[in-house]
Design a protein around this motif. Structure first.
Motif, PDB file in Angstrom:
ATOM      1  N   HIS A 284       1.039  -1.268   0.108  1.00 17.50           N
ATOM      2  CA  HIS A 284       0.000   0.098   0.003  1.00 17.50           C
ATOM      3  C   HIS A 284       0.853   1.278  -0.090  1.00 17.50           C
ATOM      4  O   HIS A 284       0.704   2.267  -1.014  1.00 17.50           O
TER       5      HIS A 284
ATOM      6  N   HIS B 110       1.656   4.513  -2.668  1.00 15.79           N
ATOM      7  CA  HIS B 110       1.366   5.741  -2.150  1.00 15.79           C
ATOM      8  C   HIS B 110       2.709   6.724  -2.855  1.00 15.79           C
ATOM      9  O   HIS B 110       2.625   7.792  -3.256  1.00 15.79           O
TER      10      HIS B 110
ATOM     11  N   ASP C 124      -1.114   7.804   6.313  1.00 18.76           N
ATOM     12  CA  ASP C 124      -2.684   7.670   6.388  1.00 18.76           C
ATOM     13  C   ASP C 124      -3.284   6.943   7.691  1.00 18.76           C
ATOM     14  O   ASP C 124      -2.446   6.829   8.687  1.00 18.76           O
TER      15      ASP C 124
ATOM     16  N   ASP D  88      -6.514   6.999  -1.457  1.00 18.05           N
ATOM     17  CA  ASP D  88      -6.406   5.545  -1.745  1.00 18.05           C
ATOM     18  C   ASP D  88      -6.716   5.291  -3.365  1.00 18.05           C
ATOM     19  O   ASP D  88      -6.182   4.528  -3.713  1.00 18.05           O
TER      20      ASP D  88
HETATM   21 FE   LIG Z   1      -3.704   4.673   1.996  1.00 18.50          FE
END
Ligand SMILES: [Fe+2]
Length: 577
Positions: free
Chosen positions: A127, A131, A150, A344
């Motif tokens: 993840h 990003h 996040d 996201d």
């Molecule tokens: Fe995220």
């Protein structure tokens, strides 16, 4: 070479398509299925990506997903073992995720094709690497510090990286349950903002508060050696999804984050839609204050490890434009490149570009200079939708259209401005925008009463011609994606009273002519009439995802009290309809 990037079964599901290293199209599923923050499989977004490049799914070479359920497995298992009550939940979550990993089967089903026809190679990327990739690979830099933060993603809340050439070298991760995003969400929930994505609203409330609780709220997060730790006594045990659940129908739901300790210290939580008290404002003030302290602490640590002046950043917390606007004063970073879809949905772009550059070792491309990566509609299509709706309209050439829209805006009317390709990311940046006069004292109330129905404390944003930024704002760093808040110069606050927040700041969009010539020329036409090189810009919608298709814009125009609709070369007036 075609690479399809996906964010799926996670909030803000999305798809993006990269052709020979260039992002050619990207869209969040919510814009197409009209369900805000939709977290299921982005079937419509995938179809839109394929249509945009005229390809079939069988022609896709690589599919990259910005999620890797195998990442950080050791930490996940350790966490589960320390929390026996959560073990069953953990196993169920793993099983569900395994089922959702079969990308081939999911795409075949969504597109109604035989899975055997699909020849793509599949990639899963953690993840937060996705990003950081979404920011770094879109930036103009050959090296930069990379930062992502996040609520949570693949059991991590924060990542620091050194980015150089094709590579992203991970320097550090903060694992769950420690999360700056969860800290923010917890307090937002406590003061009555319980929905996924409400954090951005509460940011606007903070300057109405004062320093009553900064010491107490500061204790919730401890800072040490360039990282942070939550005091978990203030939180309910949230599990490995940090309290965010995606229901089978794609709805994103937040669990209660705050523990009884918050109630003991600050009284009962505020119920949504009840009066906002001074306590709630003071709590939001303290929350934003501590958030910034932790953020700057982390960035200074990152700079110690990567002593460069360029910062590539993404992650949902990177949408905190107030903190972004201050980092130039509080850290040694001098330039930022923040992914416009820092939340996201941006994972789709990050995963695809990472595959191209880091996995396939293809050379870097030029900077992503604008966020207009969504669909556009032909003039014939726009006209047919106007006819279908039975609207009276006129067709104008470019010059007269700009002149009339500027005239209407200068006269205090509210204009729905629908042009070109839709923006990627949560901000409307002049293609799906509502445009109004930034210097009329009543404009904020007019917009709220007639169209937007937003909370009274949320400011509206200015779009300013890039060349004039320094005359109006106290900082020069550009803000092309509306991701920085700066102080408005004292002598200009009156002129910009409708976009001047209570703390004399504005979340500006700097508009350069080469990034959006039509929008630039509109602001310039407005300047010719008023002397102000700024318009008020808010997203074209009414409590719904931002309009994507012309029929949605027309519907919003008819439903609300927008005075003028400028859609492509066509102009419709409410007074004639
Ligand atoms: Fe995220």
């Amino acid at each position: 070479m075609l690479i399809l990037g996906l964010n799926m079964f996670h909030a803000d599901a999305s798809a993006a398509i990269v052709h020979d290293g260039e992002v050619v199209f990207a869209i969040a599923e919510e814009r197409l299925n009209r369900r805000k923050h939709f977290g299921g499989f982005p079937s419509l977004a995938v179809k839109a990506c394929l249509d945009a490049v005229g390809a079939k799914i069988s022609e896709i070479d690589h599919v990259a997903v910005g999620q890797d359920s195998d990442a950080n497995l050791t930490q996940k298992v350790q966490y589960a073992l320390k929390n026996p009550a959560k073990i069953l939940n953990f196993i169920r979550l793993r099983q569900r995720k395994e089922g959702l990993r079969n990308v081939r089967a999911l795409l075949a089903k969504a597109l109604d094709v035989d899975a055997a026809q699909l020849r793509f190679q599949e990639h899963h990327l953690e993840h937060h690497i996705a990003h950081i990739a979404s920011a770094y690979y879109c930036s103009p830099w050959e090296k930069a510090a990379g930062f992502s933060y996040d609520g949570s993603g693949d059991f991590v809340s924060t990542m620091m990286a050194r980015c150089e050439g094709n590579d992203i070298e991970i320097l550090d991760r903060v694992f769950l349950p420690h999360s700056l995003g969860s800290f923010y969400t917890m307090i937002c929930e406590f003061i009555g903002y319980k929905k996924y994505g409400d954090e951005g609203k509460v940011m606007g409330l903070a300057p109405y508060g004062k320093d009553t609780y900064c010491d107490q709220i500061g204790k919730i997060i401890g800072l040490k050696n360039g990282t942070f730790q939550l005091d978990l006594n203030y939180f309910k045990p949230l599990g490995s999804n940090q309290g965010m659940q995606v229901l089978p129908d794609g709805t994103v739901r937040l669990a209660r984050h705050f523990s009884d300790r918050m109630e003991k210290l600050f009284g009962g939580p505020r119920e949504p839609y009840t009066e906002i008290t001074q306590r709630d404002m003071d709590l939001s003030f303290a929350m934003q204050h501590r958030f910034e302290e932790v953020f700057f602490h982390l960035l200074n640590e990152l700079h110690r490890r990567v002593p460069l002046e360029d910062l590539a950043m993404a992650g949902g917390c990177a949408l905190n434009s107030v903190a972004n606007g201050k980092l130039f004063q509080t850290t040694p970073f001098r330039r930022t490149w923040i992914q416009p879809a820092a939340g996201d949905e941006g994972l789709a772009i990050g995963a695809a570009l990472h595959t191209y550059h880091a996995v396939l070792r293809q050379p870097r491309r030029t900077e992503l200079k604008h966020s207009y990566l969504g669909p556009e509609f032909s003039e014939a299509g726009l006209e047919s939708d106007l006819k279908k709706a039975g609207l009276r309209y006129r067709k104008l050439d470019r010059g007269p259209l700009l002149n009339e829209v500027a005239e209407q805006t200068a006269a205090g009317n509210v204009v729905g401005w629908f042009q070109g390709r839709m923006e990627w990311g949560p901000r409307a940046l002049g293609n799906r925008s509502i445009v109004a006069h930034p210097g009329r004292p009543d404009m904020k109330d007019v917009l709220n009463a007639r169209i937007k129905h937003r909370e009274w404390f949320r400011p509206f944003a200015p779009s300013i011609l890039a060349e004039h930024q320094h005359e109006y704002f106290e900082h020069d760093h550009p803000s092309p994606f509306m991701l920085h808040v700066y102080k408005i110069r004292p002598e200009k606050r009156n002129e910009l009273c409708a976009v001047n927040h209570v703390d004399d700041t504005g979340r500006l969009q700097t508009v350069a002519r080469d990034e959006n010539p039509l929008y630039y020329d509109l602001i310039q036409a407005f300047q010719r009439k008023t002397g102000i090189p700024v318009v008020l810009n808010t997203s074209f919608n009414e409590n719904e995802p931002i309009v994507c298709k012309p029929e949605e814009a027309i519907d919003c125009f008819r439903r609300t009290k927008i005075d003028v609709l400028a859609i492509g070369p066509f102009l419709a007036l409410k007074s004639e309809n």
